[in-house]
Design an enzyme around this catalytic site. Structure first.
Site, PDB file in Angstrom:
ATOM      1  N   GLY A  54      19.759 -12.714  -5.080  1.00 15.20           N
ATOM      2  CA  GLY A  54      18.938 -11.511  -5.110  1.00 15.20           C
ATOM      3  C   GLY A  54      19.537 -10.423  -4.238  1.00 15.20           C
TER       4      GLY A  54
ATOM      5  N   SER B 160      21.449  -7.839  -4.923  1.00 18.27           N
ATOM      6  CA  SER B 160      21.825  -6.538  -5.481  1.00 18.27           C
ATOM      7  C   SER B 160      20.869  -5.414  -5.086  1.00 18.27           C
ATOM      8  CB  SER B 160      21.913  -6.621  -7.015  1.00 18.27           C
ATOM      9  OG  SER B 160      20.646  -6.934  -7.570  1.00 18.27           O
ATOM     10  N   SER B 161      19.729  -5.753  -4.477  1.00 23.31           N
ATOM     11  CA  SER B 161      18.784  -4.705  -4.070  1.00 23.31           C
ATOM     12  C   SER B 161      17.839  -5.221  -2.997  1.00 23.31           C
ATOM     13  CB  SER B 161      17.969  -4.204  -5.280  1.00 23.31           C
ATOM     14  OG  SER B 161      17.128  -5.230  -5.760  1.00 23.31           O
ATOM     15  N   GLY B 162      17.058  -4.300  -2.444  1.00 20.71           N
ATOM     16  CA  GLY B 162      15.989  -4.673  -1.508  1.00 20.71           C
ATOM     17  C   GLY B 162      16.466  -5.383  -0.252  1.00 20.71           C
TER      18      GLY B 162
ATOM     19  N   ARG C 291      21.281 -11.119 -11.272  1.00 16.68           N
ATOM     20  CA  ARG C 291      21.434 -11.117 -12.733  1.00 16.68           C
ATOM     21  C   ARG C 291      22.126  -9.869 -13.261  1.00 16.68           C
ATOM     22  NH1 ARG C 291      15.405 -12.094 -14.605  1.00 16.68           N
ATOM     23  NH2 ARG C 291      15.147 -10.601 -12.916  1.00 16.68           N
TER      24      ARG C 291
ATOM     25  N   LYS D 102      24.231  -3.480 -11.222  1.00 17.51           N
ATOM     26  CA  LYS D 102      23.655  -3.340  -9.878  1.00 17.51           C
ATOM     27  C   LYS D 102      24.535  -4.029  -8.834  1.00 17.51           C
ATOM     28  CE  LYS D 102      18.629  -2.857 -10.431  1.00 17.51           C
ATOM     29  NZ  LYS D 102      17.355  -3.566 -10.184  1.00 17.51           N
TER      30      LYS D 102
ATOM     31  N   ASP E 126      21.607 -16.154 -13.389  1.00 17.79           N
ATOM     32  CA  ASP E 126      20.178 -16.350 -13.131  1.00 17.79           C
ATOM     33  C   ASP E 126      20.013 -17.670 -12.387  1.00 17.79           C
ATOM     34  OD1 ASP E 126      17.440 -16.877 -13.182  1.00 17.79           O
ATOM     35  OD2 ASP E 126      17.149 -16.009 -15.167  1.00 17.79           O
TER      36      ASP E 126
ATOM     37  N   SER F 195      10.412 -16.032   2.194  1.00 20.79           N
ATOM     38  CA  SER F 195       9.057 -16.192   1.675  1.00 20.79           C
ATOM     39  C   SER F 195       8.374 -14.827   1.741  1.00 20.79           C
ATOM     40  CB  SER F 195       8.306 -17.264   2.467  1.00 20.79           C
ATOM     41  OG  SER F 195       6.990 -17.431   2.004  1.00 20.79           O
TER      42      SER F 195
ATOM     43  N   TYR G  85       1.640 -15.276  -7.331  1.00 19.48           N
ATOM     44  CA  TYR G  85       2.755 -15.053  -6.400  1.00 19.48           C
ATOM     45  C   TYR G  85       2.669 -15.932  -5.151  1.00 19.48           C
ATOM     46  CZ  TYR G  85       5.749 -12.331  -3.188  1.00 19.48           C
ATOM     47  OH  TYR G  85       6.700 -11.927  -2.280  1.00 19.48           O
TER      48      TYR G  85
ATOM     49  N   LYS H  20       5.422 -18.760  -2.903  1.00 23.90           N
ATOM     50  CA  LYS H  20       5.944 -18.498  -1.565  1.00 23.90           C
ATOM     51  C   LYS H  20       5.466 -19.561  -0.564  1.00 23.90           C
ATOM     52  CE  LYS H  20       8.371 -14.820  -2.465  1.00 23.90           C
ATOM     53  NZ  LYS H  20       9.835 -14.814  -2.284  1.00 23.90           N
TER      54      LYS H  20
END
Length: 296
Positions: free
Chosen positions: A3, A5-7, A28, A32, A57, A136, A150, A154
């Protein structure tokens, strides 16, 4: 960094790169990834550093995840630290959420952390060193209105982390579970578009953090081998309140939990009371609005 590629994932990768690390980004979206690679490379501290991008993925096919991580280790060497940051969110009332969303979130948020961790753990044990981070959420410490799909995913990471830490501690491998609050990321912005009113009002009781700040805390805690990683005073309180039988990194941490637990429980009950009040008010307003519509 999955994960990455961002955030928060991207910010963690940048933070590690600033400290001289070689980075493997896994996500994925190939476009990005390439954009993020360029952004990260601006922060290099020496000309030997490398940023490798892998488009996969992590939640679908374990063998594929295992193969790409083998390739990454052949190119850049064994994994010193794995950061499981791939995740997604769906908000809504329990009965309004599509059933397949529960399956998808469990696949991405939970299995998407299991598969990469499973792929690197044997090598870490052989080397007698390593760090694994599970990102988390504060919604993985307490269940909130709108997060029935959600939150459980977590919460599951906490159980995995506790069991795995007990297995790998003798091998000098340390697990960190990070519980970031609401963080200003593209994912958070997307989630906010569909949040129920109750969820929005509850979220507004605490401030939104910047991804760079959260990343710095997570990287610092992971390097130090801390099991819990939290941000801000609310995060600290939640980590104490939900410590239960989780591992402690030091005697000082254990003493803080013992001393603060009772006081924080009182504060926590006030929070819970205010959340229940928000939910009741929203329900009453909705019912009043519906009855008004019927009489027109």
């Amino acid at each position: 960094v999955t994960g990455g590629s961002s955030g928060i994932g991207k910010c963690i990768a940048i933070e590690c790169y600033k400290q001289g690390a070689f980075i493997t980004l896994i996500a994925r979206d190939e476009n990005k990834l390439l954009q993020t690679k360029k952004e990260i490379e601006k922060n290099c501290v020496n000309d030997k550093q490398v940023v490798l991008c892998i488009s996969v993925d992590v939640s679908k096919d374990y063998e594929q995840v295992e193969n790409v991580l083998k390739q990454a280790q052949e190119k850049l060497g064994p994994v010193d630290m794995l950061v499981n940051c791939a995740g997604t969110s769906v908000t809504g009332k329990f009965e309004d959420i599509e059933v397949n969303s529960f399956e998808r979130l469990m696949a991405v948020n939970y299995l998407g952390s299991v598969y990469p961790s499973r792929a690197v753990i044997a090598t870490m044990k052989e080397r007698r060193m390593g760090r694994i981070v599970f990102v988390s959420s504060q919604a993985g410490q307490l269940g909130l209105f709108g997060y029935t799909a959600y939150s459980p995913t977590k919460f599951a990471l906490r159980g995995l982390a506790e069991a795995l830490q007990m297995e790998v501690k003798p091998y000098n491998i340390y697990i960190t579970v990070a519980y970031p609050p609401d963080t200003d990321t593209p994912g958070f912005a997307e989630e906010s578009k569909t949040k129920p009113l109750e969820t929005k009002l509850i979220s507004e009781t605490s401030s939104v953090c910047q991804a760079e700040q959260v990343a710095r805390v997570i990287v610092k805690d992971a390097i130090q081998g801390n099991f819990n990683s939290s941000v801000g005073s609310d995060g600290y309180m939640l980590s104490i309140l939900t410590s239960g039988m989780s591992p402690v990194t030091s005697i000082t941490e254990g003493l803080q939990q013992i001393v603060c637990m009772g006081i924080f429980r009182i504060v926590g009950l006030f929070y819970l009371g205010s959340f229940d009040s928000i939910v009741r008010r929203c329900m009453m307003q909705r019912e009043k609005s519906e009855s008004a519509d019927k009489t027109e």
